[in-house]
Write a protein that holds these residues in place. Structure first.
Motif, mmCIF file in Angstrom:
data_model
loop_
_atom_site.group_PDB
_atom_site.id
_atom_site.type_symbol
_atom_site.label_atom_id
_atom_site.label_comp_id
_atom_site.label_asym_id
_atom_site.label_seq_id
_atom_site.Cartn_x
_atom_site.Cartn_y
_atom_site.Cartn_z
ATOM 1 N N LYS A 89 0.845 -1.196 0.000
ATOM 2 C CA LYS A 89 0.000 0.000 0.000
ATOM 3 C C LYS A 89 0.881 1.246 0.000
ATOM 4 N N ILE A 90 0.434 2.280 -0.693
ATOM 5 C CA ILE A 90 1.068 3.601 -0.552
ATOM 6 C C ILE A 90 -0.020 4.658 -0.716
ATOM 7 N N TYR A 91 -0.212 5.437 0.309
ATOM 8 C CA TYR A 91 -1.261 6.476 0.278
ATOM 9 C C TYR A 91 -0.769 7.740 0.961
ATOM 10 N N LEU A 92 -0.967 8.850 0.260
ATOM 11 C CA LEU A 92 -0.665 10.164 0.818
ATOM 12 C C LEU A 92 -1.943 10.980 0.843
ATOM 13 N N LEU A 93 -2.136 11.761 1.889
ATOM 14 C CA LEU A 93 -3.313 12.624 1.952
ATOM 15 C C LEU A 93 -3.381 13.485 0.690
ATOM 16 N N GLN A 97 -0.017 15.236 -1.826
ATOM 17 C CA GLN A 97 0.429 14.568 -3.056
ATOM 18 C C GLN A 97 1.150 15.566 -3.961
ATOM 19 N N GLY A 98 2.032 15.035 -4.808
ATOM 20 C CA GLY A 98 2.705 15.886 -5.787
ATOM 21 C C GLY A 98 3.823 16.734 -5.223
ATOM 22 N N ARG A 99 4.348 16.344 -4.050
ATOM 23 C CA ARG A 99 5.436 17.117 -3.429
ATOM 24 C C ARG A 99 6.697 16.281 -3.239
ATOM 25 N N GLY A 100 6.743 15.139 -3.927
ATOM 26 C CA GLY A 100 7.964 14.325 -3.850
ATOM 27 C C GLY A 100 7.990 13.316 -2.716
ATOM 28 N N ILE A 101 6.921 13.278 -1.905
ATOM 29 C CA ILE A 101 6.931 12.379 -0.746
ATOM 30 C C ILE A 101 6.763 10.921 -1.178
ATOM 31 N N GLY A 102 5.922 10.697 -2.201
ATOM 32 C CA GLY A 102 5.742 9.329 -2.708
ATOM 33 C C GLY A 102 7.054 8.760 -3.208
ATOM 34 N N LYS A 103 7.783 9.562 -3.957
ATOM 35 C CA LYS A 103 9.080 9.100 -4.467
ATOM 36 C C LYS A 103 10.047 8.833 -3.310
ATOM 37 N N ALA A 104 10.017 9.693 -2.287
ATOM 38 C CA ALA A 104 10.904 9.493 -1.129
ATOM 39 C C ALA A 104 10.574 8.174 -0.419
ATOM 40 N N LYS A 128 -6.830 1.811 -13.913
ATOM 41 C CA LYS A 128 -7.311 3.170 -14.210
ATOM 42 C C LYS A 128 -6.783 4.205 -13.215
ATOM 43 N N ASN A 129 -5.959 3.787 -12.282
ATOM 44 C CA ASN A 129 -5.459 4.720 -11.264
ATOM 45 C C ASN A 129 -4.332 5.573 -11.844
ATOM 46 N N LYS A 130 -4.394 6.889 -11.585
ATOM 47 C CA LYS A 130 -3.339 7.799 -12.054
ATOM 48 C C LYS A 130 -1.977 7.421 -11.477
ATOM 49 N N VAL A 132 -0.512 4.816 -11.783
ATOM 50 C CA VAL A 132 0.259 4.064 -12.792
ATOM 51 C C VAL A 132 1.354 4.970 -13.378
ATOM 52 N N GLN A 133 0.993 6.218 -13.681
ATOM 53 C CA GLN A 133 1.977 7.151 -14.275
ATOM 54 C C GLN A 133 3.057 7.522 -13.262
ATOM 55 N N PHE A 134 2.653 7.649 -12.007
ATOM 56 C CA PHE A 134 3.666 7.879 -10.953
ATOM 57 C C PHE A 134 4.652 6.716 -10.913
ATOM 58 N N GLU A 136 5.417 4.575 -13.187
ATOM 59 C CA GLU A 136 6.287 4.575 -14.379
ATOM 60 C C GLU A 136 7.397 5.600 -14.208
ATOM 61 N N LYS A 137 7.032 6.750 -13.672
ATOM 62 C CA LYS A 137 8.014 7.843 -13.485
ATOM 63 C C LYS A 137 9.149 7.422 -12.554
ATOM 64 N N VAL A 138 8.822 6.607 -11.544
ATOM 65 C CA VAL A 138 9.879 6.193 -10.599
ATOM 66 C C VAL A 138 10.469 4.826 -10.976
HETATM 67 C C1 LIG Z 1 0.516 7.819 -6.027
HETATM 68 C C2 LIG Z 1 1.214 8.630 -4.926
HETATM 69 C C3 LIG Z 1 1.698 7.714 -3.814
HETATM 70 C C4 LIG Z 1 2.427 9.350 -5.563
HETATM 71 O O1 LIG Z 1 3.081 10.114 -4.573
HETATM 72 P P1 LIG Z 1 3.340 11.686 -4.808
HETATM 73 O O2 LIG Z 1 4.062 12.209 -3.626
HETATM 74 O O3 LIG Z 1 2.025 12.329 -5.160
HETATM 75 O O4 LIG Z 1 4.274 11.692 -6.103
HETATM 76 P P2 LIG Z 1 5.670 12.480 -6.227
HETATM 77 O O5 LIG Z 1 5.413 13.934 -5.956
HETATM 78 O O6 LIG Z 1 6.716 11.809 -5.399
HETATM 79 O O7 LIG Z 1 5.974 12.275 -7.775
HETATM 80 C C5 LIG Z 1 7.173 11.687 -8.268
HETATM 81 C C6 LIG Z 1 7.216 11.892 -9.764
HETATM 82 O O8 LIG Z 1 6.084 11.248 -10.374
HETATM 83 C C7 LIG Z 1 5.333 12.192 -11.116
HETATM 84 N N1 LIG Z 1 3.914 11.905 -10.961
HETATM 85 C C8 LIG Z 1 3.216 11.770 -9.806
HETATM 86 N N2 LIG Z 1 1.918 11.522 -10.062
HETATM 87 C C9 LIG Z 1 1.816 11.517 -11.424
HETATM 88 C C10 LIG Z 1 0.730 11.354 -12.309
HETATM 89 N N3 LIG Z 1 -0.513 11.115 -11.874
HETATM 90 N N4 LIG Z 1 0.969 11.419 -13.642
HETATM 91 C C11 LIG Z 1 2.217 11.661 -14.114
HETATM 92 N N5 LIG Z 1 3.291 11.823 -13.312
HETATM 93 C C12 LIG Z 1 3.082 11.771 -11.987
HETATM 94 C C13 LIG Z 1 5.652 13.534 -10.503
HETATM 95 O O9 LIG Z 1 5.451 14.573 -11.443
HETATM 96 C C14 LIG Z 1 7.109 13.371 -10.132
HETATM 97 O O10 LIG Z 1 7.915 13.575 -11.277
HETATM 98 P P3 LIG Z 1 9.283 14.432 -11.182
HETATM 99 O O11 LIG Z 1 10.203 13.576 -10.328
HETATM 100 O O12 LIG Z 1 9.713 14.589 -12.588
HETATM 101 O O13 LIG Z 1 8.913 15.702 -10.499
HETATM 102 C C15 LIG Z 1 0.248 9.704 -4.315
HETATM 103 O O14 LIG Z 1 -0.087 10.666 -5.302
HETATM 104 C C16 LIG Z 1 -1.019 9.120 -3.738
HETATM 105 O O15 LIG Z 1 -1.070 8.806 -2.560
HETATM 106 N N6 LIG Z 1 -2.076 9.001 -4.572
HETATM 107 C C17 LIG Z 1 -3.374 8.511 -4.134
HETATM 108 C C18 LIG Z 1 -3.326 7.099 -3.624
HETATM 109 C C19 LIG Z 1 -2.894 6.076 -4.644
HETATM 110 O O16 LIG Z 1 -3.323 6.086 -5.786
HETATM 111 N N7 LIG Z 1 -2.030 5.168 -4.191
HETATM 112 C C20 LIG Z 1 -1.523 4.089 -4.992
HETATM 113 C C21 LIG Z 1 -2.422 2.903 -4.868
HETATM 114 S S1 LIG Z 1 -1.775 1.505 -5.753
#
Ligand SMILES: CC(C)(COP(=O)(O)OP(=O)(O)OC[C@H]1O[C@@H](n2cnc3c(N)ncnc32)[C@H](O)[C@@H]1OP(=O)(O)O)[C@@H](O)C(=O)NCCC(=O)NCCS
Length: 165
Positions: A89-93, A97-104, A128-130, A132-134, A136-138
């Motif tokens: 599991k990975i979930y951020l409020l 989101q979008g502040r680099g914490i997920g990547k950390a 269908k969850n966004k 997926v793009q996160f 891929e990015k990491v």
């Molecule tokens: C998915 C999640 C954990 C990502 O963490 P985050 O802190 O929001 O993502 P980050 O800010 O660390 O993003 C890291 C990189 O991914 C990119 N990225 C993040 N979300 C993205 C998206 N939806 N589409 C494209 N790129 C994305 C960021 O732009 C960033 O790129 P950069 O390094 O070039 O700046 C977080 O958004 C979240 O909790 N989402 C809702 C819950 C969820 O879907 N959890 C996963 C269940 S399987």
């Protein structure tokens, strides 16, 4: 400054609260409200989370700023007795989101996996969850699809994604 630390059992109610605050915006366009409620009850029951931590070897890492818990990741080393680490599991409020914490958080799990000599990270994500793009990015790639029947006629339509570490 964001601090990441390993959770103790006392933090699991905060983990549950984050899931309840994050799931509606994450899944509202993907599955029904009833399915969200059903899955939260099933997956985030406190005794289930405690069981995962104390008996199943799940590690929960928490991201915190000052006194506020912003999110968490849970993972399991040597998943299925293979040299691989499962991210459960990975979930951020929403506002965190979008502040680099997920990547950390992923970076911390990569370190733990490397220390345990695991060779890849593996996870399931709704197709269908966004997120997926996160992933891929990491550095994850989708390696398969998986449809899981979770009861009451509900289906999870996932990608399996992996990342070499
Ligand atoms: C998915 C999640 C954990 C990502 O963490 P985050 O802190 O929001 O993502 P980050 O800010 O660390 O993003 C890291 C990189 O991914 C990119 N990225 C993040 N979300 C993205 C998206 N939806 N589409 C494209 N790129 C994305 C960021 O732009 C960033 O790129 P950069 O390094 O070039 O700046 C977080 O958004 C979240 O909790 N989402 C809702 C819950 C969820 O879907 N959890 C996963 C269940 S399987």
């Amino acid at each position: 400054m964001t601090v990441i630390f390993e959770a103790e059992p006392e933090h699991l109610s905060a983990v549950r609260d984050i899931a309840y605050q994050t799931w509606p915006s994450t899944y509202k366009d993907i599955v029904s409200q009833e399915q969200i409620e059903y899955m939260l009850e099933r997956m985030y029951d406190l005794s289930e989370l405690q069981h995962q931590m104390t008996h199943k070897g799940y590690v929960f890492l928490i991201a915190k700023v000052e006194e506020s818990i912003l999110g968490f990741i849970s993972y399991e080393l040597n998943y299925k007795n293979q040299p691989q680490t499962k991210i459960h599991k990975i979930y951020l409020l929403p506002q965190s989101q979008g502040r680099g914490i997920g990547k950390a958080l992923i970076d911390q799990v990569v370190l733990a996996a490397q220390l345990a000599q695991n060779q890849q990270l593996i996870l399931n994500v709704n197709r269908k969850n966004k997120a997926v793009q996160f992933y891929e990015k990491v550095g994850f790639i989708a390696t398969a699809t998986e449809d899981i029947d979770i009861g009451r006629g509900y289906l999870m339509q996932d990608f399996i994604m992996t990342k070499t570490v």
